[in-house]
Design an enzyme around this catalytic site. Structure first.
Site, PDB file in Angstrom:
ATOM      1  CE1 TYR A 143      99.119  29.532  -9.939  1.00  0.00           C
ATOM      2  CE2 TYR A 143     101.444  29.850 -10.433  1.00  0.00           C
ATOM      3  CZ  TYR A 143     100.235  29.242 -10.699  1.00  0.00           C
ATOM      4  OH  TYR A 143     100.137  28.334 -11.723  1.00  0.00           O
ATOM      5  CG  ASP A 160      94.310  14.891 -13.992  1.00  0.00           C
ATOM      6  OD1 ASP A 160      94.052  16.069 -13.745  1.00  0.00           O
ATOM      7  OD2 ASP A 160      95.042  14.518 -14.935  1.00  0.00           O
ATOM      8  NE  ARG A 215      98.706  33.207 -16.043  1.00  0.00           N
ATOM      9  CZ  ARG A 215      99.782  32.549 -16.424  1.00  0.00           C
ATOM     10  NH1 ARG A 215     100.366  31.682 -15.624  1.00  0.00           N
ATOM     11  NH2 ARG A 215     100.319  32.759 -17.607  1.00  0.00           N
ATOM     12  CG  HIS A 270      88.692  23.991 -13.296  1.00  0.00           C
ATOM     13  ND1 HIS A 270      88.241  23.691 -14.553  1.00  0.00           N
ATOM     14  CD2 HIS A 270      88.157  25.199 -12.995  1.00  0.00           C
ATOM     15  CE1 HIS A 270      87.483  24.679 -15.001  1.00  0.00           C
ATOM     16  NE2 HIS A 270      87.421  25.615 -14.067  1.00  0.00           N
ATOM     17  CE1 TYR A 315      47.646  15.174  14.801  1.00  0.00           C
ATOM     18  CE2 TYR A 315      49.637  14.441  15.927  1.00  0.00           C
ATOM     19  CZ  TYR A 315      48.282  14.711  15.941  1.00  0.00           C
ATOM     20  OH  TYR A 315      47.573  14.540  17.097  1.00  0.00           O
ATOM     21  CG  ASP A 316      54.243  15.035  15.341  1.00  0.00           C
ATOM     22  OD1 ASP A 316      53.964  14.960  16.532  1.00  0.00           O
ATOM     23  OD2 ASP A 316      54.056  14.104  14.521  1.00  0.00           O
ATOM     24  CD  GLU A 351      93.031  18.395 -25.328  1.00  0.00           C
ATOM     25  OE1 GLU A 351      92.651  19.325 -24.605  1.00  0.00           O
ATOM     26  OE2 GLU A 351      94.240  18.138 -25.525  1.00  0.00           O
ATOM     27  N   GLY A 398      91.412  24.766 -23.003  1.00  0.00           N
ATOM     28  CA  GLY A 398      90.025  24.325 -23.147  1.00  0.00           C
ATOM     29  C   GLY A 398      89.045  25.291 -22.497  1.00  0.00           C
ATOM     30  CG  LEU A 409      90.408  19.015 -20.097  1.00  0.00           C
ATOM     31  CD1 LEU A 409      90.455  20.510 -20.350  1.00  0.00           C
ATOM     32  CD2 LEU A 409      88.966  18.530 -20.144  1.00  0.00           C
ATOM     33  CB  VAL A 410      95.690  14.963 -22.299  1.00  0.00           C
ATOM     34  CG1 VAL A 410      96.520  14.214 -23.323  1.00  0.00           C
ATOM     35  CG2 VAL A 410      96.368  16.289 -21.948  1.00  0.00           C
TER      36      VAL A 410
HETATM   37  C1  GDG Z   1      93.208  21.315 -14.497  1.00  0.00           C
HETATM   38  C2  GDG Z   1      92.980  20.016 -13.721  1.00  0.00           C
HETATM   39  C3  GDG Z   1      91.192  19.418 -15.353  1.00  0.00           C
HETATM   40  C4  GDG Z   1      99.201  20.212 -22.798  1.00  0.00           C
HETATM   41  N1  GDG Z   1     100.382  20.280 -23.397  1.00  0.00           N
HETATM   42  C5  GDG Z   1     100.261  21.138 -24.414  1.00  0.00           C
HETATM   43  C6  GDG Z   1      98.956  21.597 -24.441  1.00  0.00           C
HETATM   44  N2  GDG Z   1      98.326  21.009 -23.433  1.00  0.00           N
HETATM   45  C7  GDG Z   1      96.898  21.217 -23.118  1.00  0.00           C
HETATM   46  C8  GDG Z   1      96.137  19.923 -23.325  1.00  0.00           C
HETATM   47  C9  GDG Z   1      94.939  20.141 -22.448  1.00  0.00           C
HETATM   48  C10 GDG Z   1      95.502  20.999 -21.307  1.00  0.00           C
HETATM   49  O1  GDG Z   1      96.717  21.542 -21.761  1.00  0.00           O
HETATM   50  C11 GDG Z   1      95.787  20.184 -20.060  1.00  0.00           C
HETATM   51  O2  GDG Z   1      94.592  19.937 -19.422  1.00  0.00           O
HETATM   52  P1  GDG Z   1      94.392  18.845 -18.272  1.00  0.00           P
HETATM   53  O3  GDG Z   1      92.967  18.669 -18.048  1.00  0.00           O
HETATM   54  O4  GDG Z   1      95.015  17.573 -18.741  1.00  0.00           O
HETATM   55  O5  GDG Z   1      95.234  19.301 -16.987  1.00  0.00           O
HETATM   56  P2  GDG Z   1      95.504  20.647 -16.042  1.00  0.00           P
HETATM   57  O6  GDG Z   1      96.220  21.680 -16.793  1.00  0.00           O
HETATM   58  O7  GDG Z   1      96.181  20.117 -14.844  1.00  0.00           O
HETATM   59  O8  GDG Z   1      94.061  21.232 -15.638  1.00  0.00           O
HETATM   60  C12 GDG Z   1      92.461  18.945 -14.665  1.00  0.00           C
HETATM   61  C13 GDG Z   1      91.383  20.781 -15.970  1.00  0.00           C
HETATM   62  O9  GDG Z   1      91.891  21.705 -15.025  1.00  0.00           O
HETATM   63  C14 GDG Z   1      90.073  21.327 -16.517  1.00  0.00           C
HETATM   64  O10 GDG Z   1      89.105  21.449 -15.536  1.00  0.00           O
HETATM   65  O11 GDG Z   1      90.863  18.491 -16.364  1.00  0.00           O
HETATM   66  O12 GDG Z   1      92.199  17.771 -13.950  1.00  0.00           O
HETATM   67  O13 GDG Z   1      94.198  19.600 -13.118  1.00  0.00           O
HETATM   68  O14 GDG Z   1      93.948  20.852 -23.108  1.00  0.00           O
HETATM   69  O15 GDG Z   1      95.867  19.773 -24.701  1.00  0.00           O
HETATM   70  N3  GDG Z   1      98.508  22.461 -25.363  1.00  0.00           N
HETATM   71  C15 GDG Z   1      99.364  22.896 -26.303  1.00  0.00           C
HETATM   72  N4  GDG Z   1     100.665  22.496 -26.306  1.00  0.00           N
HETATM   73  C16 GDG Z   1     101.153  21.629 -25.408  1.00  0.00           C
HETATM   74  O16 GDG Z   1     102.306  21.273 -25.431  1.00  0.00           O
HETATM   75  N5  GDG Z   1      98.927  23.756 -27.250  1.00  0.00           N
END
Ligand code: GDG
Length: 723
Positions: free
Chosen positions: A85, A370, A10, A163, A497-498, A378, A30, A374-375
């Site tokens: 996909y 997982d 994407r 990821h 050697y060898d 954050e 992120g 990243l949650v």
């Molecule tokens: C894959 C891997 C790996 C969620 N809800 C809302 C929102 N979010 C944002 C969070 C966070 C992101 O989405 C989710 O990131 P994760 O890391 O938790 O999970 P995946 O999307 O599955 O990502 C994972 C990642 O890639 C990076 O390498 O960590 O393991 O599965 O940033 O904040 N953002 C907004 N509204 C929402 O309702 N704006």
């Protein structure tokens, strides 16, 4: 000037139709933030799918619009989206990589669509690729892209980052197209994973399913050095902190709090996905309220589920299950003024998320698997007052960095119940102590550092690949080196050697120097300091070579004997207690492999299979080295696959370190080294850059020069002593 091309399924922008018009919406994810520092600069671009299927006649307009944002589209058809996909990526790879094997399906037509879609991405990259560009491909949807490009552009620089987790070999092997997927990724030069375990699983699959041997984290793929690495991804810390401390987030917190009442809140926030463990969390919350009724009315779960892939049957079923469980808990414990679970099936803008991160004292993030998550990072960044508690699944990559969270096994409901209680009752001082440590970790290693590190490591690897392109020693070079040697006042020569001075022999005991070699060594020892540096036992080297009055380094650098002096041990070797465990493994393979035998050196163990039936030897050696690598992880040991041997040795010392040690205090004006196998690469790499290093045999090497065989080595040494 060369550019960087980011590639992901994407684009960081999605197109939506509003009143028949295309509307462009930027992503705040992120990855998009982190890579913004790259793709928005200069000529750099991001290639990917804009998230919508378009009529052919709209494509040019979209391409023109995306160009303004440094993006280039790959257009996918509805068939691509369904089969590549939603099909292969999300119903074969995703469940396999998250260990949900009962959700996996294997359909030839979906594999074909995956292949064809990867081809579309590779073609789009080729279209924009210019010499010296760097390509960085992201994630499991595009595993075939690196090798598609490698075939077309053999020297191009390619990085790949995964990821999501990489599963154990036992699970990965179930996929019918496993070898093609591995070879696809191995088209990259540098391959990143979130955790060390993911990297280890990948290397082990390459070894056992595609036949590549590896040393540490490196694999030679058709003479190209490929490196896998563990590089945990971070977040834009300041962005989350700033947002959480903004007036808007604070105002929202106050207004939400007014409506919600005084209950303590536990935050649960994920995309709708079975890997995230949402039903398990709901069941644990149910059990918690049942086991500790005093908390009924005092604590609520704030459950956000972000819609995702809900056209896929398993996701639809999951949504229904979540809705059922929420209804069940709310029906069971709810009262007129108490809602046990506040459930939202939608996404929110960042200000709202920040308000949620502020008002929930506890975040409960318990995925079944997982890649990173990243949650949780954050949440940590948003805790302005350094309080709050994180309950985190040990199956999330983030748990490897955040050991001050309350770590739980997401399959253990009782443990999760107790974790909720512990979090609610944790004293403020302890909350702060833990939170500060976690904030320190997340702050130190942000998404920007992650991006820089990946790019620097990729470039550094490319340089190392180039320095490994050795040059054949032609007669002219040999003459000039001979002249240089003769002019030198204090030359020193390191000789393996060898395989370097002696040809290999069926029987390793029958390798004492022959008459020709003896004569060369006698004459050369008068003109230069000679150091034989070998994997052989000290006693063997001493028996064969002491008469030449030269230095000896034995057991791959572990012991050194200066001419006329006694043996000394190099480096700080821990006791050899690992030997018993390793010996048991080796004995097991000896029983199953007729003709193989164990050689026990003072500080290493060697399994020889020169006399084993050909195919069986190769098969068992690769099984054995995988087995050893698995058991020896974190024990400070190296497993070396040599010529018909597999050897285990302490990693604190190697030939390179011993050679550098030997050079200390030496005022030499000529350093030369010869060697033929993997262990000699450590010498070539460690010696000063000005040294003349010579690889015996073909293949890539850190040595500057190459000769064909041991006869050529002898002939050159003979030139050195000829008047
Ligand atoms: C894959 C891997 C790996 C969620 N809800 C809302 C929102 N979010 C944002 C969070 C966070 C992101 O989405 C989710 O990131 P994760 O890391 O938790 O999970 P995946 O999307 O599955 O990502 C994972 C990642 O890639 C990076 O390498 O960590 O393991 O599965 O940033 O904040 N953002 C907004 N509204 C929402 O309702 N704006």
């Amino acid at each position: 000037m060369a550019k960087t091309i980011i590639v992901s399924n994407r684009l960081p922008i999605r197109i939506e139709k509003e009143d028949g018009k295309n509307v462009y919406k930027t992503s705040e994810g992120g990855l998009a933030t982190g890579l913004g520092s790259i793709y928005k600069e200069g000529k750099n671009i991001w290639i990917g799918w804009p998230g919508i299927t378009l009529e052919h006649d709209e494509e040019q307009e979209v391409e023109n619009e995306l160009m303004k944002h440094n993006m280039r589209p790959v257009f996918l058809t509805e068939h691509d989206v369904d089969e590549f996909y939603l099909g292969f990526s999300n119903q074969t790879l995703w469940p396999a990589f998250h260990y949900f094997i009962h959700h996996m399906r294997f359909k030839d037509e979906e594999w074909e669509a995956y292949y064809n879609a990867n081809r579309k991405f590779a073609d789009a990259i080729s279209k924009w690729l210019e010499p010296d560009d760097i390509i960085w491909v992201h994630d499991y949807q595009l595993m075939l892209v690196p090798n598609m490009l490698r075939k077309q552009f053999p020297n191009v620089t390619i990085g790949f980052f995964q990821h999501i987790p990489f599963p154990s070999y036992e699970v990965f092997r179930m996929i019918p197209w496993r070898k093609k997927l591995l070879n696809g990724v191995l088209g990259a030069d540098y391959i990143g994973f979130h955790t060390y375990d993911d990297m280890r699983h990948f290397l082990s699959s390459c070894h056992r399913l595609a036949g590549y041997s590896y040393e540490r984290n490196q694999i030679l793929v058709k003479n190209r050095l490929v490196e896998a690495d563990s590089l945990p991804m971070g977040i834009d810390y300041d962005k989350y902190l700033e947002s959480a401390t903004s007036q808007l987030a604070k105002a929202k917190e106050i207004s939400y709090r007014d409506s919600l009442g005084k209950q303590e809140l536990i935050l649960s926030m994920d995309r709708l996905d079975y890997s995230k463990g949402i039903p398990g969390r709901l069941k644990a919350f149910d059990k918690f309220l049942e086991r500790y009724p005093e908390y009924q009315g005092r604590v609520s779960l704030f459950l956000i589920v972000v819609p995702s892939r809900d056209q896929v049957a398993s996701y639809k079923a999951l949504k229904e299950k979540v809705e059922f469980l929420v209804g069940h808990v709310n029906g069971k414990y709810g009262t007129i003024n108490y809602v046990p679970i506040h459930f939202y099936y939608r996404s929110f803008p960042l200000d709202d998320l920040s308000a949620f991160y502020r008002m929930c004292k506890i975040a409960m993030i318990t995925p079944k698997r997982d890649g990173m998550n990243l949650v949780c990072k954050e949440f940590i960044a948003s805790r302005e007052n350094e309080d709050g508690v994180l309950i985190l699944s040990e199956m999330a990559g983030a748990s490897k960095e955040l050991s001050d969270a309350i770590l739980v096994n997401p399959n253990d409901e009782n443990e999760m119940v107790e974790a909720i209680k512990r979090a609610l009752e944790m004293p403020l001082a302890e909350q702060k102590r833990r939170m500060k440590i976690m904030q320190g970790t997340v702050k130190k290693y942000t998404i920007f550092q992650w991006v820089d590190l990946f790019m620097n490591n990729l470039k550094d690897l490319k340089e190392r690949q180039q320095s490994m392109a050795t040059k054949r020693l032609d007669p002219e070079l040999k003459n000039s080196i001979t002249k240089e040697f003769k002019k030198a006042k204090n030359p020193i020569i390191f000789l393996d050697y060898d395989g370097t001075l002696m040809p290999f022999n069926e029987n390793p005991e029958d390798c004492a120097p022959d008459a020709e070699l003896s004569q060369i060594l006698h004459q050369l020892a008068v003109k230069a300091k000679l150091v034989v540096i070998s994997g052989r036992k000290a006693a063997t080297l001493e028996e064969w070579l002491d008469e030449f009055n030269i230095d000896l380094i034995a057991e791959h650098g572990i012991k050194t004997k200066r001419a006329g002096a006694k043996w000394e041990v190099n480096g700080d070797l821990q006791e050899d207690s690992w030997k018993n465990e390793a010996r048991d493994i080796l004995e097991f393979y000896i029983q199953r492999t007729p003709g193989s035998f164990l050689e026990e050196k003072e500080h290493t163990l060697v399994w020889h299979y020169r006399k084993v039936e050909k195919g069986l030897g190769a098969l068992r050696s690769s099984e054995l080295s995988s087995h050893l690598k698995h058991f020896m992880t974190n024990k400070g040991l190296d497993v070396i696959e040599g010529d018909h041997v597999v050897e285990v040795k302490p990693s604190v010392i190697n030939k390179g370190k011993a050679a550098v040690e030997r050079l200390k205090g030496e005022k030499t004006d000529f350093v030369m080294a010869f060697g033929d196998d993997r262990t000699d690469e450590d010498t070539f790499e460690a010696l000063p850059k000005s040294s003349l290093t010579v690889k015996v045999g073909s293949g890539f090497s850190y040595a500057k020069y190459a000769v064909e065989n041991n006869e050529e080595v002898r002939a050159l040494l003979q030139n050195f002593v000829n008047e």
